[in-house]
Scaffold this active site. Sequence first.
Site, mmCIF file in Angstrom:
data_model
loop_
_atom_site.group_PDB
_atom_site.id
_atom_site.type_symbol
_atom_site.label_atom_id
_atom_site.label_comp_id
_atom_site.label_asym_id
_atom_site.label_seq_id
_atom_site.Cartn_x
_atom_site.Cartn_y
_atom_site.Cartn_z
ATOM 1 N N LYS A 195 41.421 66.740 101.339
ATOM 2 C CA LYS A 195 41.243 65.427 101.961
ATOM 3 C C LYS A 195 39.997 65.345 102.833
ATOM 4 O O LYS A 195 39.520 64.259 103.119
ATOM 5 C CB LYS A 195 42.485 65.069 102.768
ATOM 6 C CG LYS A 195 43.707 64.864 101.881
ATOM 7 C CD LYS A 195 44.887 64.310 102.654
ATOM 8 C CE LYS A 195 46.045 63.995 101.743
ATOM 9 N NZ LYS A 195 46.756 65.218 101.312
HETATM 10 C C1 LIG Z 1 47.551 65.165 100.199
HETATM 11 C C2 LIG Z 1 47.695 66.415 99.472
HETATM 12 C C3 LIG Z 1 48.091 66.415 98.121
HETATM 13 C C4 LIG Z 1 48.455 65.158 97.379
HETATM 14 O O1 LIG Z 1 47.322 64.368 97.111
HETATM 15 P P1 LIG Z 1 47.504 62.804 96.702
HETATM 16 O O2 LIG Z 1 46.139 62.291 96.534
HETATM 17 O O3 LIG Z 1 48.239 62.171 97.854
HETATM 18 O O4 LIG Z 1 48.324 62.783 95.471
HETATM 19 C C5 LIG Z 1 48.141 67.633 97.471
HETATM 20 N N1 LIG Z 1 47.858 68.791 98.109
HETATM 21 C C6 LIG Z 1 47.481 68.836 99.404
HETATM 22 C C7 LIG Z 1 47.186 70.141 100.033
HETATM 23 C C8 LIG Z 1 47.379 67.651 100.129
HETATM 24 O O5 LIG Z 1 46.995 67.682 101.408
#
Ligand SMILES: *Cc1c(COP(=O)(O)O)cnc(C)c1O
Length: 431
Positions: free
Chosen positions: A106
């Site tokens: 993210k």
């Molecule tokens: C947020 C997150 C996900 C999921 O991603 P999305 O885009 O919400 O489907 C998967 N793995 C980690 C480590 C995350 O922080």
Amino acid sequence: MNFVSTNGKSPAVTFEEAVLRGTAPDGGLYVPEKIPPLPPRYCQSFSGESLHEVGLDVLSLFIKDISSEDLAEIINRAWDFPTPVSRLDKNLFLLELFHGPTLAFKDVGARFMAGVLSYFLARDDKRATILTATSGDTGSAVAHGFFGAPNVDVVILYPSGLVSRLQEHQMTTLGGNVRALEVSGTFDDCQRLVKKALADQDIRASRLLTSANSINLARLLPQITYYVWGAIQWMKGFSENEIPDLVVPSGNFGNLTAALYARKMGARLGRVLAATNVNDVVPDYLTSGVYSPRASVRTLSNAMDVGDPGNFSRIQFLCGNDVSAMRKEIDAARITDDETLSEMRRTHERSGIVIDPHTAVAVAAARSRVPAIHPCIIAATGHPAKFPEIVRKATGIDIPLSASLRESLGKAKLSIRMPNEYEELKRLLIN
Ligand SMILES: *Cc1c(COP(=O)(O)O)cnc(C)c1O
């Protein structure tokens, strides 16, 4: 390029308007009016060196209201960490997206969005509040991405007791322009509160309000970059002839939406597999044809504990609201906590590599593919150091905390507790 609402009842807007609004006035999500193609054989002929170059090529196709020089500067500043592709097993490869400051993919979207938003706000001489719900990792990425950003206040809602200690400390200890609200409820409750506030005219009258959730285009679009980049790196490093499949561990399905966009643009990728934990609304939909959102269940891969994925409407829009069209775009698999732990153990035993529980969901899903003969790139979304208790349980290994995690653990938590009540959020926002 303009952006339209998935509900089809709001006017098309520029990138800037879509970013500043977060969601469309008709309650839909903004999507590109069309998915622009990369130049023919882009992956095969890419001769550059960096993710930054791919980012500029990809994002200039969507973003027309920032000059190329300024866009390049935003990208270069945002992505100051590597995103390598490594081999995990014979046919399995990791696209390592977790080397940013909060150790989750993210950071890529949140840091880009912080740059874009500060740029627009400074250009227009405005101030904005970013309102974001988190199941764990979004909050820390957004808090760190926007910490100290000029013209921006950040408010993060997270479910009390449902995020890990490290995640909580990463988002609650910064202070400054970042406020963390600890809500007595689930992630879905937090997301509902945020959606309601974003649509509330009283609040909108008092301030410029937007969201940094993956429903915001400024987080979604930059994520396309690393799939294009991953496809290129894989070709260069491993095989010029084969086309790899891709597995994405999914919760709110923003990362998967970006993967579908990347493939549609022409990234050299084969089948796309969505891997979920037992919060399996989307796998269920692909089987039954009925979308039935439900309360999320707590799992070891808690950043994927989502019972009503925010980006699902974008995927539906892409597939013309047709389940059989979606089945052509996506395969799906559901992985339990037991399978997640076994996968972390198996991967460590076979390859000597420690993976985090989110990545493990995807690796387990990748191993379950039929046929498994194609090479497969797995989006490795989280760093194992962020989940030390789970890693110890699965593998018996103690991973050292990174310096930044140690630092945030040493600081006092500054969150404000609040009930799962909309009026309370409204009061906090208007005052
Ligand atoms: C947020 C997150 C996900 C999921 O991603 P999305 O885009 O919400 O489907 C998967 N793995 C980690 C480590 C995350 O922080």
